[in-house]
Design a protein around this motif. Structure first.
Motif, PDB file in Angstrom:
ATOM      1  N   GLU A  43       0.804  -1.220   0.000  1.00  0.00           N
ATOM      2  CA  GLU A  43       0.000   0.000   0.000  1.00  0.00           C
ATOM      3  C   GLU A  43       0.836   1.267   0.000  1.00  0.00           C
ATOM      4  OE1 GLU A  43      -2.939   0.003   3.012  1.00  0.00           O
ATOM      5  OE2 GLU A  43      -3.687  -1.979   2.484  1.00  0.00           O
ATOM      6  N   LEU A  44       2.101   1.204   0.480  1.00  0.00           N
ATOM      7  CA  LEU A  44       2.960   2.375   0.563  1.00  0.00           C
ATOM      8  C   LEU A  44       4.284   2.079  -0.122  1.00  0.00           C
ATOM      9  CD1 LEU A  44       3.485   5.237   1.689  1.00  0.00           C
ATOM     10  CD2 LEU A  44       4.415   4.152   3.709  1.00  0.00           C
ATOM     11  N   LEU A  45       4.702   2.973  -1.007  1.00  0.00           N
ATOM     12  CA  LEU A  45       5.964   2.862  -1.716  1.00  0.00           C
ATOM     13  C   LEU A  45       6.830   4.044  -1.309  1.00  0.00           C
ATOM     14  CD1 LEU A  45       7.657   1.489  -3.960  1.00  0.00           C
ATOM     15  CD2 LEU A  45       6.516   2.995  -5.574  1.00  0.00           C
ATOM     16  N   ASN A  46       8.002   3.786  -0.749  1.00  0.00           N
ATOM     17  CA  ASN A  46       8.920   4.849  -0.350  1.00  0.00           C
ATOM     18  C   ASN A  46       9.894   5.110  -1.500  1.00  0.00           C
ATOM     19  OD1 ASN A  46       7.974   5.224   2.330  1.00  0.00           O
ATOM     20  ND2 ASN A  46       8.939   3.290   2.866  1.00  0.00           N
ATOM     21  N   ILE A  47       9.962   6.371  -1.945  1.00  0.00           N
ATOM     22  CA  ILE A  47      10.838   6.733  -3.055  1.00  0.00           C
ATOM     23  C   ILE A  47      11.843   7.781  -2.593  1.00  0.00           C
ATOM     24  CG2 ILE A  47       9.207   6.112  -4.861  1.00  0.00           C
ATOM     25  CD1 ILE A  47       8.385   9.010  -5.085  1.00  0.00           C
ATOM     26  N   ASP A  48      12.965   7.876  -3.311  1.00  0.00           N
ATOM     27  CA  ASP A  48      14.036   8.790  -2.934  1.00  0.00           C
ATOM     28  C   ASP A  48      13.870  10.175  -3.535  1.00  0.00           C
ATOM     29  OD1 ASP A  48      15.325   6.823  -1.476  1.00  0.00           O
ATOM     30  OD2 ASP A  48      16.432   6.121  -3.225  1.00  0.00           O
ATOM     31  N   ILE A  49      13.243  10.282  -4.684  1.00  0.00           N
ATOM     32  CA  ILE A  49      13.145  11.570  -5.364  1.00  0.00           C
ATOM     33  C   ILE A  49      11.839  11.624  -6.145  1.00  0.00           C
ATOM     34  CG2 ILE A  49      14.346  10.886  -7.473  1.00  0.00           C
ATOM     35  CD1 ILE A  49      15.942  13.582  -7.059  1.00  0.00           C
ATOM     36  N   CYS A  50      11.252  12.810  -6.217  1.00  0.00           N
ATOM     37  CA  CYS A  50       9.988  12.984  -6.925  1.00  0.00           C
ATOM     38  C   CYS A  50      10.049  14.266  -7.752  1.00  0.00           C
ATOM     39  CB  CYS A  50       8.824  13.024  -5.942  1.00  0.00           C
ATOM     40  SG  CYS A  50       8.792  14.501  -4.910  1.00  0.00           S
ATOM     41  N   TYR A  51       8.942  14.620  -8.349  1.00  0.00           N
ATOM     42  CA  TYR A  51       8.916  15.802  -9.199  1.00  0.00           C
ATOM     43  C   TYR A  51       9.031  17.104  -8.414  1.00  0.00           C
ATOM     44  CZ  TYR A  51       4.045  16.449  -7.845  1.00  0.00           C
ATOM     45  OH  TYR A  51       2.889  16.655  -7.128  1.00  0.00           O
ATOM     46  N   LYS A  52       8.768  17.090  -7.125  1.00  0.00           N
ATOM     47  CA  LYS A  52       8.880  18.317  -6.338  1.00  0.00           C
ATOM     48  C   LYS A  52      10.296  18.594  -5.848  1.00  0.00           C
ATOM     49  CE  LYS A  52       4.260  19.143  -4.872  1.00  0.00           C
ATOM     50  NZ  LYS A  52       3.422  19.703  -3.851  1.00  0.00           N
ATOM     51  N   CYS A  53      11.153  17.557  -5.793  1.00  0.00           N
ATOM     52  CA  CYS A  53      12.508  17.768  -5.290  1.00  0.00           C
ATOM     53  C   CYS A  53      13.587  17.424  -6.316  1.00  0.00           C
ATOM     54  CB  CYS A  53      12.726  16.974  -4.007  1.00  0.00           C
ATOM     55  SG  CYS A  53      12.508  15.213  -4.153  1.00  0.00           S
ATOM     56  N   HIS A  54      13.221  16.942  -7.503  1.00  0.00           N
ATOM     57  CA  HIS A  54      14.216  16.616  -8.533  1.00  0.00           C
ATOM     58  C   HIS A  54      14.775  17.914  -9.120  1.00  0.00           C
ATOM     59  CE1 HIS A  54      15.975  15.094 -12.230  1.00  0.00           C
ATOM     60  NE2 HIS A  54      15.957  13.902 -11.666  1.00  0.00           N
ATOM     61  N   PRO A  55      16.098  18.021  -9.291  1.00  0.00           N
ATOM     62  CA  PRO A  55      16.704  19.254  -9.792  1.00  0.00           C
ATOM     63  C   PRO A  55      16.203  19.679 -11.174  1.00  0.00           C
ATOM     64  CG  PRO A  55      18.393  17.825  -8.903  1.00  0.00           C
ATOM     65  CD  PRO A  55      17.116  17.058  -8.895  1.00  0.00           C
ATOM     66  N   PHE A  56      15.843  18.757 -12.027  1.00  0.00           N
ATOM     67  CA  PHE A  56      15.348  19.121 -13.356  1.00  0.00           C
ATOM     68  C   PHE A  56      14.039  19.896 -13.262  1.00  0.00           C
ATOM     69  CE2 PHE A  56      12.714  18.206 -17.084  1.00  0.00           C
ATOM     70  CZ  PHE A  56      13.542  18.703 -18.081  1.00  0.00           C
ATOM     71  N   TYR A  57      13.141  19.457 -12.405  1.00  0.00           N
ATOM     72  CA  TYR A  57      11.837  20.097 -12.280  1.00  0.00           C
ATOM     73  C   TYR A  57      11.867  21.343 -11.405  1.00  0.00           C
ATOM     74  CZ  TYR A  57      10.169  15.813 -14.386  1.00  0.00           C
ATOM     75  OH  TYR A  57       9.977  14.753 -15.230  1.00  0.00           O
ATOM     76  N   THR A  58      12.819  21.449 -10.493  1.00  0.00           N
ATOM     77  CA  THR A  58      12.886  22.611  -9.617  1.00  0.00           C
ATOM     78  C   THR A  58      13.711  23.750 -10.212  1.00  0.00           C
ATOM     79  OG1 THR A  58      14.795  21.711  -8.448  1.00  0.00           O
ATOM     80  CG2 THR A  58      12.618  21.224  -7.537  1.00  0.00           C
ATOM     81  N   GLY A  59      14.374  23.521 -11.349  1.00  0.00           N
ATOM     82  CA  GLY A  59      15.168  24.560 -11.996  1.00  0.00           C
ATOM     83  C   GLY A  59      16.567  24.701 -11.428  1.00  0.00           C
ATOM     84  N   GLN A  60      17.019  23.770 -10.622  1.00  0.00           N
ATOM     85  CA  GLN A  60      18.341  23.846 -10.021  1.00  0.00           C
ATOM     86  C   GLN A  60      19.385  23.040 -10.786  1.00  0.00           C
ATOM     87  OE1 GLN A  60      17.646  22.477  -6.081  1.00  0.00           O
ATOM     88  NE2 GLN A  60      16.580  24.331  -5.446  1.00  0.00           N
TER      89      GLN A  60
END
Length: 67
Positions: free
Chosen positions: A31-48
């Motif tokens: 029911e729960l999948l733990n991930i290391d990176i998502c679209y809110k913290c990935h450098p490509f999507y955050t502009g960093q």
């Protein structure tokens, strides 16, 4: 179609280390999948994200294929 051979396709939650939680559909049996990176913290999507040009590689590529 044969019955009973397909995995169960259900809704799961994916939680990122940054705290963001997403609702996904998957064939995983949890029911729960733990991930290391998502679209809110990935450098490509955050502009960093930075483009590193080591030794003029981009210019050499462009010169070779676009000149």
């Amino acid at each position: 179609m044969k019955k009973g051979i397909h995995p169960k396709y259900s809704q799961i939650s994916a939680k990122c280390v940054c705290g963001n939680t997403m609702i996904l559909f998957s064939t995983l049996n949890q029911e729960l999948l733990n991930i290391d990176i998502c679209y809110k913290c990935h450098p490509f999507y955050t502009g960093q994200q930075r483009v590193l040009n080591k030794g003029g590689r981009i210019e050499r590529f462009n010169k070779k294929f676009f000149s």
